[in-house]
Scaffold this motif. Structure first.
Motif, PDB file in Angstrom:
ATOM      1  N   HIS A 219      -6.595  11.663  -9.321  1.00 44.89           N
ATOM      2  CA  HIS A 219      -7.347  11.598 -10.580  1.00 44.89           C
ATOM      3  C   HIS A 219      -6.767  10.502 -11.460  1.00 44.89           C
ATOM      4  O   HIS A 219      -5.549  10.346 -11.548  1.00 44.89           O
ATOM      5  N   GLN A 220      -7.635   9.768 -12.126  1.00 40.41           N
ATOM      6  CA  GLN A 220      -7.218   8.790 -13.123  1.00 40.41           C
ATOM      7  C   GLN A 220      -8.106   8.931 -14.347  1.00 40.41           C
ATOM      8  O   GLN A 220      -9.304   9.220 -14.234  1.00 40.41           O
TER       9      GLN A 220
ATOM     10  N   ALA B 288      -3.630   3.053  -3.795  1.00 41.57           N
ATOM     11  CA  ALA B 288      -3.753   2.449  -5.123  1.00 41.57           C
ATOM     12  C   ALA B 288      -4.322   1.034  -5.052  1.00 41.57           C
ATOM     13  O   ALA B 288      -5.104   0.628  -5.916  1.00 41.57           O
TER      14      ALA B 288
ATOM     15  N   ARG C 207      -8.123   1.316  -4.606  1.00 38.17           N
ATOM     16  CA  ARG C 207      -8.779   1.754  -5.846  1.00 38.17           C
ATOM     17  C   ARG C 207      -8.779   0.634  -6.878  1.00 38.17           C
ATOM     18  O   ARG C 207      -9.772   0.436  -7.601  1.00 38.17           O
TER      19      ARG C 207
ATOM     20  N   SER D 174       3.397   8.742  -8.477  1.00 34.95           N
ATOM     21  CA  SER D 174       2.013   8.268  -8.422  1.00 34.95           C
ATOM     22  C   SER D 174       1.931   6.974  -9.221  1.00 34.95           C
ATOM     23  O   SER D 174       2.511   6.854 -10.293  1.00 34.95           O
ATOM     24  N   GLY D 175       1.200   5.992  -8.689  1.00 33.57           N
ATOM     25  CA  GLY D 175       1.053   4.726  -9.402  1.00 33.57           C
ATOM     26  C   GLY D 175       2.092   3.709  -9.001  1.00 33.57           C
ATOM     27  O   GLY D 175       3.057   4.006  -8.287  1.00 33.57           O
TER      28      GLY D 175
ATOM     29  N   VAL E  86      -2.665  -1.114 -14.622  1.00 31.69           N
ATOM     30  CA  VAL E  86      -3.857  -0.331 -14.947  1.00 31.69           C
ATOM     31  C   VAL E  86      -4.471  -0.750 -16.280  1.00 31.69           C
ATOM     32  O   VAL E  86      -5.650  -0.484 -16.533  1.00 31.69           O
TER      33      VAL E  86
ATOM     34  N   HIS F 173      -3.727   5.161 -20.378  1.00 38.11           N
ATOM     35  CA  HIS F 173      -4.043   5.573 -19.010  1.00 38.11           C
ATOM     36  C   HIS F 173      -3.246   6.829 -18.696  1.00 38.11           C
ATOM     37  O   HIS F 173      -2.060   6.919 -19.022  1.00 38.11           O
ATOM     38  N   GLU F 174      -3.897   7.807 -18.078  1.00 39.86           N
ATOM     39  CA  GLU F 174      -3.225   9.044 -17.684  1.00 39.86           C
ATOM     40  C   GLU F 174      -3.520   9.342 -16.217  1.00 39.86           C
ATOM     41  O   GLU F 174      -4.571   8.962 -15.688  1.00 39.86           O
ATOM     42  N   THR F 175      -2.582  10.035 -15.583  1.00 42.15           N
ATOM     43  CA  THR F 175      -2.728  10.432 -14.181  1.00 42.15           C
ATOM     44  C   THR F 175      -2.660  11.953 -14.086  1.00 42.15           C
ATOM     45  O   THR F 175      -1.587  12.518 -13.829  1.00 42.15           O
TER      46      THR F 175
ATOM     47  N   SER G 140       4.288   9.665 -12.899  1.00 44.03           N
ATOM     48  CA  SER G 140       3.541   8.422 -12.704  1.00 44.03           C
ATOM     49  C   SER G 140       4.360   7.280 -13.279  1.00 44.03           C
ATOM     50  O   SER G 140       5.043   7.442 -14.292  1.00 44.03           O
TER      51      SER G 140
ATOM     52  N   ASN H 101       3.829   3.177 -14.240  1.00 38.56           N
ATOM     53  CA  ASN H 101       2.908   2.052 -14.369  1.00 38.56           C
ATOM     54  C   ASN H 101       3.477   1.023 -15.334  1.00 38.56           C
ATOM     55  O   ASN H 101       4.360   1.327 -16.143  1.00 38.56           O
TER      56      ASN H 101
END
Length: 461
Positions: free
Chosen positions: A38-39, A175, A178, A390-391, A397, A410-412, A422, A424
């Protein structure tokens, strides 16, 4: 908290794709039984609902349709053959697109506090869940199960902002895949056509050119859990209440450089430590200390481990193109260490040393597919608490711009599943790192206090 304005489905333009299939590789099959990705992208958008419906909704539908023409797997389904036994029957699980397949696209309106959601302070995780689209239900055919791979939700916060929520099955891609899709969609949205995208050299590469031992297909295509998948199969979903809160920690480049200097002053410190390794080591050790402080570490013999993904596109021989479509990441998993080693006064140093040592061995191991990949799932599901990542800061992003400017935040949300973090690049300074944390309120309070103390202590060299 949420009002649905429109549910629709978006397909590629008629007669532009046809019927196509894409066989999974073992890199993809690893993720068949994992939770989805999910992003959430939040954008400042000081416009009314009428402007949103009249100007933004048609533009996003049109641009998504054109993007799917080039990225057809996003509109397809994961096709699994539960009764297959690879390689004896020759049936490989695949991504299949049938002309007319589509992506679920939801437009909604929310009365949640946009400014609260886009902060860095601790916020209740369940507040984000209405903004996250769900994947559709599987369908059962005569010899296979078809599982949707991708969905989108665009939510308006009237006169304040917009969020774009994306959900995809991990089998669809990593990633890099995406991010390539998002670069195409944003370019087409801003310019109205795909002309600029087509000249960018970013078209996805679909050929399955990665070479690896057949044994890995046999291991991952025949996972026991796949045999039980039926029409009632459902991936984990982010719905309902949650007892977790999420917060964002920003490590500036100045912080990171001074932490590196502190590490280099230690006798056992590694010769080279990346910013990513510094961030992971700091957060891992602070989470372990937080658990100990709130009494959630049962004994000094409790074990912990850390895992991150490594992009193998530039490390394989022969090397696949950077626009290779699908998953091309491998697991870097530390050996379990005692929690007490992370919770003492040298926890940060210990965490960095353990992580960097594992990462270096993984990257230097030319035979990793033979010597390592066959045990990824076995080690990932060992009954040992593990923090994953994650990320990646390598793909910013905050470059995902639909024409409204850079995202405000931005949230994960996917990190809520298993306590991962996460990592980033930051919005305004790519050298800074933005780390997303999801913990219980007690752990979060302890983590914030400990990380602040850790930074103040280790920044004094």
């Amino acid at each position: 908290m949420l009002t649905v304005l429109e549910n629709c489905r978006v397909s590629p333009p008629p007669a532009t794709v046809g019927n196509r299939s894409l066989p999974l590789t073992f890199f993809d099959a690893v993720w068949i039984l994992f939770f989805p990705i999910h992003q959430l992208f939040f954008y400042e958008f000081p416009h009314s609902r009428s402007y949103f419906l009249e100007e933004i909704v048609p533009k996003l539908k049109h641009s998504l349709s054109i993007t799917l023409q080039h990225f057809f797997p996003f509109a397809g389904n994961l096709v699994l053959f539960p009764n297959a036994n690879w390689p004896s029957d020759g049936q490989k699980h695949e991504i299949r697109y049938v002309d007319g397949d589509s992506v679920s696209l939801t437009f909604a309106e929310s009365d949640l506090d946009f400014n609260d959601l886009t902060g860095n302070h601790p916020r209740e995780c369940h507040k984000f869940y209405p903004l996250v689209p769900l994947l559709g239900q599987p369908s059962k055919q005569s010899d296979h199960v078809a599982i949707p791979l991708f969905s989108v939700q665009v939510t308006l916060f009237p006169d304040v902002g917009i969020s774009i929520g994306l959900t995809n099955h991990h089998c669809l891609g990593d990633a890099a895949t995406r991010f390539n899709f998002l670069k195409a969609w944003t370019s087409i949205t801003k310019h109205g056509t795909d002309e600029l995208f087509l000249t960018s050299g970013s078209l996805p590469f679909y050929d399955r050119v990665i070479e690896y031992p057949d044994l890995l297909d046999e291991i991952y295509f025949n996972q026991p859990g796949i045999k039980t998948i039926g029409v009632d199969y459902k991936l984990p979903e982010l719905v309902g209440e949650s007892d977790k809160v999420r917060a964002t920690v920003v490590l500036t480049l100045a912080h990171i450089n001074r932490l590196k200097k502190w590490l280099s002053a230690q006798v056992a410190a590694p010769e080279y430590v990346s910013s990513f390794s510094v961030a992971c080591g700091l957060v891992w050790s602070c989470i372990a200390k937080a658990r100990a402080r709130v009494g959630e570490q049962k004994s000094d013999d409790d074990l912990e481990r850390f895992m991150c993904a490594v992009d193998w596109r530039s490390r394989l021989h022969p090397r696949p193109p950077q626009t290779y479509f699908g998953n091309c990441i491998g697991a870097c998993i530390t050996t379990p260490i005692r929690s007490s080693l992370l919770a003492d006064n040298k926890g940060f140093l210990t965490a960095v040393e353990v992580f960097v040592d594992t990462l270096n061995k993984t990257l230097k191991n030319k035979d990793f597919l033979i010597n390592d990949a066959d045990t990824w799932l076995e080690r990932a599901f060992e009954p040992v608490p593990m923090i994953g990542v994650s990320g990646t800061p390598k793909m910013n992003v905050y470059d995902v711009d639909f024409g409204w400017g850079k995202p405000k935040k931005h949230e994960t949300p996917a990190i809520d599943y298993n306590g991962s973090i996460s990592v980033n690049a930051c919005k305004d300074s790519p050298g800074d790192l933005e780390i997303g944390i999801s913990l219980s309120p007690k752990q979060m309070d302890a983590f914030i206090s400990i990380s602040k103390d850790e930074l103040e202590t280790n920044l004094i060299v």
